[in-house]
Design a protein around this motif. Sequence first.
Motif, short mmCIF file in Angstrom:
data_model
loop_
_atom_site.label_atom_id
_atom_site.label_comp_id
_atom_site.label_asym_id
_atom_site.label_seq_id
_atom_site.Cartn_x
_atom_site.Cartn_y
_atom_site.Cartn_z
N PRO A 1 68.19 9.42 56.97
CA PRO A 1 67.26 10.32 56.29
C PRO A 1 66.45 11.23 57.22
O PRO A 1 66.07 12.33 56.84
N SER A 2 66.19 10.77 58.47
CA SER A 2 65.34 11.58 59.36
C SER A 2 66.15 12.41 60.35
O SER A 2 65.60 12.94 61.32
N SER A 3 67.45 12.54 60.11
CA SER A 3 68.28 13.39 60.98
C SER A 3 67.88 14.85 60.85
O SER A 3 67.55 15.33 59.76
N GLY A 4 67.91 15.55 61.96
CA GLY A 4 67.68 16.99 61.93
C GLY A 4 68.78 17.70 61.16
O GLY A 4 69.92 17.24 61.12
N VAL A 5 68.44 18.82 60.55
CA VAL A 5 69.39 19.58 59.74
C VAL A 5 69.37 21.05 60.16
O VAL A 5 68.30 21.63 60.34
N TRP A 6 70.56 21.64 60.31
CA TRP A 6 70.69 23.04 60.68
C TRP A 6 71.65 23.74 59.71
O TRP A 6 72.21 23.10 58.82
N PHE A 7 71.81 25.03 59.93
CA PHE A 7 72.80 25.79 59.17
C PHE A 7 73.88 26.29 60.11
O PHE A 7 73.60 26.71 61.23
N GLU A 8 75.13 26.19 59.65
CA GLU A 8 76.25 26.77 60.38
C GLU A 8 77.03 27.66 59.44
O GLU A 8 77.10 27.41 58.23
N GLU A 9 77.62 28.70 60.00
CA GLU A 9 78.38 29.64 59.18
C GLU A 9 79.80 29.14 58.99
O GLU A 9 80.42 28.57 59.89
N THR A 10 80.33 29.36 57.78
CA THR A 10 81.71 29.03 57.46
C THR A 10 82.24 30.05 56.47
O THR A 10 81.47 30.87 55.94
N ILE A 11 83.52 30.03 56.24
CA ILE A 11 84.15 30.98 55.32
C ILE A 11 84.46 30.27 54.00
O ILE A 11 85.09 29.20 53.98
N PHE A 12 84.01 30.84 52.89
CA PHE A 12 84.28 30.30 51.57
C PHE A 12 84.72 31.44 50.65
O PHE A 12 83.97 32.39 50.42
N LYS A 13 85.98 31.35 50.17
CA LYS A 13 86.55 32.38 49.31
C LYS A 13 86.42 33.77 49.92
O LYS A 13 86.07 34.74 49.26
N GLY A 14 86.69 33.82 51.22
CA GLY A 14 86.68 35.09 51.92
C GLY A 14 85.32 35.59 52.34
O GLY A 14 85.22 36.63 53.01
N GLU A 15 84.27 34.87 51.96
CA GLU A 15 82.90 35.29 52.30
C GLU A 15 82.32 34.36 53.36
O GLU A 15 82.59 33.16 53.38
N THR A 16 81.50 34.92 54.23
CA THR A 16 80.77 34.11 55.22
C THR A 16 79.52 33.53 54.56
O THR A 16 78.69 34.28 54.03
N ILE A 17 79.43 32.22 54.56
CA ILE A 17 78.25 31.57 53.98
C ILE A 17 77.65 30.63 55.01
O ILE A 17 78.27 30.29 56.01
N LYS A 18 76.41 30.21 54.75
CA LYS A 18 75.75 29.23 55.60
C LYS A 18 75.77 27.87 54.91
O LYS A 18 75.45 27.77 53.72
N GLU A 19 76.16 26.87 55.68
CA GLU A 19 76.25 25.52 55.14
C GLU A 19 75.41 24.58 55.99
O GLU A 19 75.39 24.67 57.22
N ARG A 20 74.69 23.66 55.32
CA ARG A 20 73.85 22.72 56.04
C ARG A 20 74.70 21.66 56.74
O ARG A 20 75.70 21.20 56.20
N ILE A 21 74.27 21.30 57.95
CA ILE A 21 74.91 20.20 58.67
C ILE A 21 73.82 19.41 59.39
O ILE A 21 72.88 20.00 59.96
N ALA A 22 73.89 18.11 59.31
CA ALA A 22 72.90 17.25 59.96
C ALA A 22 73.38 16.86 61.35
O ALA A 22 74.58 16.82 61.64
N SER A 23 72.43 16.54 62.22
CA SER A 23 72.79 16.05 63.55
C SER A 23 73.68 14.82 63.44
O SER A 23 74.63 14.65 64.21
N SER A 24 73.41 13.96 62.45
CA SER A 24 74.19 12.74 62.30
C SER A 24 75.63 13.01 61.87
O SER A 24 76.48 12.12 61.95
N ASP A 25 75.93 14.23 61.40
CA ASP A 25 77.29 14.56 60.97
C ASP A 25 78.23 14.88 62.13
O ASP A 25 79.46 14.81 61.97
N TYR A 26 77.68 15.27 63.27
CA TYR A 26 78.52 15.76 64.36
C TYR A 26 79.38 14.63 64.96
O TYR A 26 78.93 13.49 65.08
N SER A 27 80.59 14.98 65.35
CA SER A 27 81.49 14.03 66.01
C SER A 27 80.92 13.64 67.37
O SER A 27 80.26 14.43 68.04
N ARG A 28 81.22 12.40 67.76
CA ARG A 28 80.66 11.86 69.00
C ARG A 28 81.67 10.98 69.73
O ARG A 28 82.73 10.65 69.22
N SER A 29 81.27 10.56 70.93
CA SER A 29 82.15 9.80 71.82
C SER A 29 82.25 8.34 71.40
O SER A 29 81.60 7.45 71.96
N ASN A 30 83.08 8.13 70.38
CA ASN A 30 83.44 6.80 69.87
C ASN A 30 82.34 6.12 69.08
O ASN A 30 82.36 4.90 68.91
#
Length: 365
Positions: free
Chosen positions: A284-313
């Motif tokens: 619940p206390s993970s930081g949250v940012w916005f990253e750009e992605t493509i949806f139906k040909g449009e550039t949109i901003k999508e939320r991503i949390a620090s806890s979502d990022y891939s890590r070393s095992n």
Amino acid sequence: MIKNLSKVAIVLFLNLIAGCSFEEKNLNIEVLSSQKINFDSESTINSSDLLIRDNGRLIFKKLSIPEFNRKVSVEIFAKLVSNGDPWDKSGSIFLLKTHPDSLNITSLELLRFITPFGVGHFSDNERLDEFKPVYIPRWEKSISWNEDISHLSNAFYDEVWIGVWIDTFSKDGWLMDVSLSFKESPFFMDKRSKAKIKVLANTHNYSTNHNGSFDFSREDLKINFSAPEDISNANLYFITTGHGAHSEGDEFNQRNNIIKVDNEIKLNYPAWRDDCASFRRFNPSSGVWFEETIFKGETIKERIASSDYSRSNWCPGSSVKPIKIRIGDLKKGSHIFSYQIPNAQPTTDRFWNHWNVSYYLTYEN
């Protein structure tokens, strides 16, 4: 004819004995219950069976293990709740056969885990509900792990010390439950394993007395194992996680771990997890940012949390399971076990890159 009847009688007798069952010995041992693990210079306890060290970050509990005569299965259980620490931190549960205040002890790791961001303490925070993704129904109140450690059952005999460590620098810290479950087979012929266990290395920096830190950016970790006689059914287990919370560091960049025995590569392991978003409900206390992605040909901003990022095992909120490598037979004499992490980053004044690696050998004579 009499000889044949004797053989049949012996076979029937052995089958009867094999099928005989005894009372199954089940034992549950509570190691810790709602034990506070935090960073506080006043957190020190010295009793006959409970020690608190490293400013409250390291807890030791002494246990007396009864004798088991038949095959034993062992499980370890852990439950964790934030008491106010909002961060993801390394955690480890390990076993010692000597007093924890002895110097230069190499410990046998039983369970590796990473705390999630603030589970429990921050789960009822209305402000953080704004950051809850639509795909999770709620923030969880706690997180639990269990691990089958039956291959380490022979380490549990007489008196043992169980160490529990969290790399927290919060005075509020965490509350933790730990327990062990032993189940002895009821069958007479289900003999207990004769496997031996040799800890090769553990690079955690648990405390001053328990500091196995190793810089993989400088050299390979090489351990000389001397077999007093020919050994069989050898298996190598290792647990590994990379750390260094910056874009070029060992936490967010995949590094292969290469394990060699007598200069022969046994495994080239890509130490990486890319499923961390599945643990979002525990963070619940993970930081949250916005990253750009493509949806139906449009550039949109999508939320991503620090806890979502891939890590070393590892992921915030995950346990880290040991990897098993089948070694087989080893001849009497000296053998070199080598652990290499190419491109591991050095620790600097700004960044504390490091790898927590523990590995051990099980074998029979």
